[in-house]
Design an enzyme around this catalytic site. Sequence first.
Site: not given
Ligand code: NAD
Length: 421
Positions: A111
């Site tokens: 990561k």
């Molecule tokens: P992103 O940046 O596209 O979206 C994050 C969302 O969470 C946004 O809507 C933001 O406003 C909200 N957010 C952030 N902090 C917050 C809080 N404290 N309370 C409430 N809402 C909050 O990110 P993403 O790619 O959707 O990733 C979200 C999660 O999923 C992360 O933990 C990431 O590690 C995990 N993840 C993502 C992927 C991927 O393919 N993008 C794959 C596996 C895991």
Amino acid sequence: MPAILQDKETNPFESMMSRFDAAAERLKLDPGLYQILRVPDREITVSIPVMMDSGRLQVFIGYRVQHNLARGPCKGGIRFAPTVTLDEVRALAAWMTWKCAIVNIPFGGAKGGVICDPSKLSNSEIEKITRRYTAMLMDVLGPERDVPAPDMNTNEQVMAWVMDTYSMHQRHTVTGVVTGKPIELGGSRGRHDATGRGIMICCNQAIKRLGLTREQTRVAVQGFGNVGSTAARLMQEGGYRIVGLSDINGGILSPDGIRVSEAIAYYKEKRTLAGLPGTRSCSNAELLETDCDILVPAATENQITSHNAGRLKCKILCEGANGPTTAAADDIVEAKKIFIIPDILANAGGVTVSYFEWVQDRQGYFWTENTVNSELERIMIESFEAVVSYADLHHVNMRIASYMLAVDRVASTTRLRGIYA
Ligand code: NAD
């Protein structure tokens, strides 16, 4: 937040380690293998000088942690956020090792993260951070070494810059150095929706076990980024009723159901969910505790803790984010008989299609979206059932079963490879 200011419950590395320890103990893992798997193989810290638009120089701190490469090249996203810490990146790297093992793809875990606030940076400043970060990691990245992908606040454009910078140094185009790229640059069809789709596939399997139908099942989703908005949209298209949505600024509730495509269009225009007709506003705390059948925390770590776990009303907790539930909350969730689909299984659809992207880049032959989606479905169902079988066989919950399956697979590969000395 510096690692030292985080308490033990909310330190993501401690959270990961306590589940790893529980799994290792049940597996009676050899003490030598335990020592190897509990620490990252390599940790790199870089200082990234950037000439800001104002003409002032600023130095950003970036990390890349490679947790384990026994099963193949390291794989893991890059996160841009002011809250990035080395402990967080360590935990996320280890989760990638376990996740790749659960879906049985030939990758280890890594990561990366840069401490910065993208909401306060221009596009050109983000591009400079990305390119310098990539250049400083030239020796450790590569299709056979370590393959980044998007994570919080990084997207297809950022991946395109990583690919271009790496390719400039190699003197030829190397599409396989990152995944989550734009389709025109060697990205995979279906990658954008893959994490949300994997969440839906897991939920489909879980409701069958609980004897629910999609039409009966009310879903609340925290986080409206890539993972949360896609999961909500696909689940609604699949027949589920979406009763709550939120982003960092708060959420909306509607027991009769929210039309997610309308919420996406509204959010695009207003940059907020608040005020969507037919819904009422709520806080993130209220959303997590709302009356629903499935809760999908898809935002960030430490959302379900020992303080609020007792108030959850869902029957299924499907973890879209990495580490949304602290280890201290696990026992409370279990005592409430909530069926948990742990993060390292629930959100593994993203890395699975990243694997497909890497395979397609190396072959130079690109699949149809139908092929990607049906292969993803096959792998997610097989993985879900493998974790369920482990849970039944060892009389443990889904969380510990998922760690046991993953640790067992990585330990077995390490044993077979032997120790090079
Ligand atoms: P992103 O940046 O596209 O979206 C994050 C969302 O969470 C946004 O809507 C933001 O406003 C909200 N957010 C952030 N902090 C917050 C809080 N404290 N309370 C409430 N809402 C909050 O990110 P993403 O790619 O959707 O990733 C979200 C999660 O999923 C992360 O933990 C990431 O590690 C995990 N993840 C993502 C992927 C991927 O393919 N993008 C794959 C596996 C895991």
